[in-house]
Write a protein that holds these residues in place. Sequence first.
Motif, PDB file in Angstrom:
ATOM      1  N   LEU A   1       0.784  -1.177  -0.187  1.00 52.01           N
ATOM      2  CA  LEU A   1      -0.053  -0.006  -0.119  1.00 52.01           C
ATOM      3  C   LEU A   1       0.700   1.348   0.085  1.00 52.01           C
ATOM      4  CD1 LEU A   1      -2.959  -0.702   2.266  1.00 52.01           C
ATOM      5  CD2 LEU A   1      -2.773  -1.297  -0.049  1.00 52.01           C
ATOM      6  N   HIS A   2       1.989   1.197  -0.477  1.00 54.62           N
ATOM      7  CA  HIS A   2       2.929   2.386  -0.695  1.00 54.62           C
ATOM      8  C   HIS A   2       3.880   2.443  -1.791  1.00 54.62           C
ATOM      9  CE1 HIS A   2       5.039   5.531   1.898  1.00 54.62           C
ATOM     10  NE2 HIS A   2       5.100   5.936   0.767  1.00 54.62           N
ATOM     11  N   ILE A   3       3.210   2.757  -2.955  1.00 56.62           N
ATOM     12  CA  ILE A   3       4.015   2.751  -4.136  1.00 56.62           C
ATOM     13  C   ILE A   3       4.060   4.036  -4.946  1.00 56.62           C
ATOM     14  CG2 ILE A   3       4.375   1.526  -6.385  1.00 56.62           C
ATOM     15  CD1 ILE A   3       2.595  -0.615  -5.103  1.00 56.62           C
TER      16      ILE A   3
ATOM     17  N   SER B   1       6.382  -0.955   0.489  1.00 53.78           N
ATOM     18  CA  SER B   1       7.603  -0.934   0.265  1.00 53.78           C
ATOM     19  C   SER B   1       8.124   0.475  -0.044  1.00 53.78           C
ATOM     20  CB  SER B   1       7.958  -1.872  -0.966  1.00 53.78           C
ATOM     21  OG  SER B   1       7.295  -1.181  -2.080  1.00 53.78           O
ATOM     22  N   ASP B   2       7.236   1.594  -0.263  1.00 50.16           N
ATOM     23  CA  ASP B   2       7.677   2.947  -0.600  1.00 50.16           C
ATOM     24  C   ASP B   2       8.608   2.960  -1.994  1.00 50.16           C
ATOM     25  OD1 ASP B   2       7.478   5.503  -0.634  1.00 50.16           O
ATOM     26  OD2 ASP B   2       8.757   5.683   1.244  1.00 50.16           O
ATOM     27  N   PHE B   3       8.136   1.717  -2.798  1.00 51.86           N
ATOM     28  CA  PHE B   3       8.730   1.574  -4.070  1.00 51.86           C
ATOM     29  C   PHE B   3       8.906   3.052  -4.944  1.00 51.86           C
ATOM     30  CE2 PHE B   3       9.022  -0.352  -8.614  1.00 51.86           C
ATOM     31  CZ  PHE B   3      10.315  -0.869  -8.412  1.00 51.86           C
TER      32      PHE B   3
ATOM     33  N   ASP C   1       1.118   8.034  -5.003  1.00 44.50           N
ATOM     34  CA  ASP C   1       2.172   9.233  -5.361  1.00 44.50           C
ATOM     35  C   ASP C   1       1.808  10.412  -4.356  1.00 44.50           C
ATOM     36  OD1 ASP C   1       3.756   8.543  -7.438  1.00 44.50           O
ATOM     37  OD2 ASP C   1       1.833   8.312  -8.622  1.00 44.50           O
ATOM     38  N   HIS C   2       2.972  11.385  -4.416  1.00 44.37           N
ATOM     39  CA  HIS C   2       2.853  12.584  -3.449  1.00 44.37           C
ATOM     40  C   HIS C   2       1.815  13.510  -4.190  1.00 44.37           C
ATOM     41  CE1 HIS C   2       6.546  11.499  -1.098  1.00 44.37           C
ATOM     42  NE2 HIS C   2       7.080  11.054  -2.570  1.00 44.37           N
ATOM     43  N   ASP C   3       0.712  14.008  -3.499  1.00 44.82           N
ATOM     44  CA  ASP C   3      -0.212  15.019  -3.673  1.00 44.82           C
ATOM     45  C   ASP C   3      -0.780  14.894  -5.089  1.00 44.82           C
ATOM     46  OD1 ASP C   3       0.254  16.220  -1.098  1.00 44.82           O
ATOM     47  OD2 ASP C   3       2.264  16.657  -1.896  1.00 44.82           O
TER      48      ASP C   3
ATOM     49  N   VAL D   1       4.975  16.475   7.490  1.00 44.12           N
ATOM     50  CA  VAL D   1       4.521  15.142   7.818  1.00 44.12           C
ATOM     51  C   VAL D   1       4.089  14.624   6.429  1.00 44.12           C
ATOM     52  CG1 VAL D   1       2.837  13.702   9.263  1.00 44.12           C
ATOM     53  CG2 VAL D   1       3.916  16.070  10.143  1.00 44.12           C
ATOM     54  N   HIS D   2       4.229  13.267   6.294  1.00 42.18           N
ATOM     55  CA  HIS D   2       3.568  12.557   5.072  1.00 42.18           C
ATOM     56  C   HIS D   2       2.167  11.623   5.763  1.00 42.18           C
ATOM     57  CE1 HIS D   2       7.165  13.076   2.065  1.00 42.18           C
ATOM     58  NE2 HIS D   2       6.431  14.167   2.462  1.00 42.18           N
ATOM     59  N   VAL D   3       1.301  12.145   5.021  1.00 43.20           N
ATOM     60  CA  VAL D   3      -0.079  11.188   5.414  1.00 43.20           C
ATOM     61  C   VAL D   3      -0.359  10.532   4.135  1.00 43.20           C
ATOM     62  CG1 VAL D   3      -2.402  11.368   6.053  1.00 43.20           C
ATOM     63  CG2 VAL D   3      -0.655  13.107   7.153  1.00 43.20           C
TER      64      VAL D   3
ATOM     65  N   ALA E   1       2.666   8.106   7.437  1.00 43.80           N
ATOM     66  CA  ALA E   1       3.447   7.456   6.566  1.00 43.80           C
ATOM     67  C   ALA E   1       4.973   7.324   7.434  1.00 43.80           C
ATOM     68  CB  ALA E   1       3.672   8.089   5.336  1.00 43.80           C
ATOM     69  N   HIS E   2       5.585   6.174   7.289  1.00 41.07           N
ATOM     70  CA  HIS E   2       6.675   6.000   7.902  1.00 41.07           C
ATOM     71  C   HIS E   2       7.234   6.669   9.090  1.00 41.07           C
ATOM     72  CE1 HIS E   2       7.515   9.449   5.479  1.00 41.07           C
ATOM     73  NE2 HIS E   2       7.313   8.906   4.253  1.00 41.07           N
ATOM     74  N   PRO E   3       6.583   6.473  10.228  1.00 39.27           N
ATOM     75  CA  PRO E   3       6.910   7.282  11.429  1.00 39.27           C
ATOM     76  C   PRO E   3       8.280   6.933  11.951  1.00 39.27           C
ATOM     77  CG  PRO E   3       5.374   5.414  11.812  1.00 39.27           C
ATOM     78  CD  PRO E   3       5.693   5.572  10.447  1.00 39.27           C
TER      79      PRO E   3
ATOM     80  N   VAL F   1      -3.100   8.026  -2.070  1.00 43.75           N
ATOM     81  CA  VAL F   1      -2.261   9.265  -2.281  1.00 43.75           C
ATOM     82  C   VAL F   1      -1.446   9.525  -0.951  1.00 43.75           C
ATOM     83  CG1 VAL F   1      -3.898  10.826  -1.537  1.00 43.75           C
ATOM     84  CG2 VAL F   1      -2.344  11.654  -3.176  1.00 43.75           C
ATOM     85  N   GLU F   2      -0.092   9.972  -1.181  1.00 42.12           N
ATOM     86  CA  GLU F   2       0.639  10.235  -0.245  1.00 42.12           C
ATOM     87  C   GLU F   2       0.690  11.964  -0.073  1.00 42.12           C
ATOM     88  OE1 GLU F   2       4.772   9.024   0.009  1.00 42.12           O
ATOM     89  OE2 GLU F   2       4.968   9.498   2.180  1.00 42.12           O
ATOM     90  N   LEU F   3      -0.170  12.400   1.078  1.00 41.17           N
ATOM     91  CA  LEU F   3      -0.249  13.829   1.029  1.00 41.17           C
ATOM     92  C   LEU F   3       0.922  14.586   2.039  1.00 41.17           C
ATOM     93  CD1 LEU F   3      -4.027  13.112   1.606  1.00 41.17           C
ATOM     94  CD2 LEU F   3      -3.246  15.141   0.236  1.00 41.17           C
TER      95      LEU F   3
HETATM   96 FE    FE Z   1       6.966   9.723   2.368  1.00 39.71          FE
END
Ligand code: FE
Length: 284
Positions: free
Chosen positions: A6-8, A242-244, A38-40, A74-76, A190-192, A63-65
């Motif tokens: 859930l993180h690509i 994986s934040d691929f 993706d970012h935003d 902070v990434h959400v 995200a990734h705390p 989405v990664e906000l």
């Molecule tokens: Fe991030």
Amino acid sequence: MGKADLHIHTTASDGSSTPDEIVRLARSKLLNTIAITDHDTLEGYRQAVPVAEELSVRLIPGVELSARGEGRSVHVLAYQFDPENLELNELLRRQRSARIGRMERILDHLRSKEGIDFTLDEVRAQARSGNVGRPHVARLMVRKKVVSSVPEAFIRYLGSGKISGIGTLYAELEEVIDVVARAGGMTSLAHPGPLYPPAEVERLISVGLDGLECIHPSHGFDQQKRFTELAEQKHLLITGGSDFHGTGKEYAPWFGVLTLSEKRVAALDRAARNRQQLNGGADE
Ligand code: FE
Ligand code: AMP
Ligand code: FE
Ligand code: ZN
């Protein structure tokens, strides 16, 4: 038991694989469920929808906000929202223009403090989608032989502590959480692990996040365990991936390897369904 990631990221933000390639790669790694985060932007998600359908990979809206919380950036991660929701799409548009304003600040800083003179157009040319971030500056630095690698660019010029005030243009964490919730979605910090001391994680969660990204390649085994326990204790959703960012990029070896169980995905589905029912009820 099925596997999920859930993180690509894709070329719609700072990844180097296209949405189409990501879905094919996910299929080949036997992932059942993925979220493109993706970012935003939802552009990568949207492009992946028909491919995922064709290859029978389950694609969850994601989405990664970027947000401001506790005085920092902070990434959400957000999931299972309605991708057509107008308010969410408007927030994402604002965030992307904040990214441009922020990039101008970064470039001003590099010009005045480091004597590195890059134009916004040059940075934009590194981002296929035009959705810019620091990785695109880092890649330009490599191309122009200012540094020899992307990690070196972050260590010397772009990492936390090197440039101040660049997170200040993003929306507040509270607003991000509320907009996602009104769009029927769920949020996860995200990734705390590498970013915040434990007390700060608890403060951020208490703002109203629904989940915690317990599984991430930057987390050691101990951190993964500690975050999972914290999430269980606070009745938060447990997310992970994986934040691929593409083949050859940071965390690439974890794609298809570091995965989330379908049991966690089912919990996310249930929570989102409940929220959507409540939202629907409120409108009537
Ligand atoms: Fe991030
Ligand atoms: P930005 O969106 O401009 O805040 O840039 C954040 C992105 O930069 C993250 O999503 C990562 O992809 C990447 N990044 C952050 N730190 C590093 C690092 N030390 N080495 C390589 N990439 C990094
Ligand atoms: Fe990134
Ligand atoms: Zn990410």
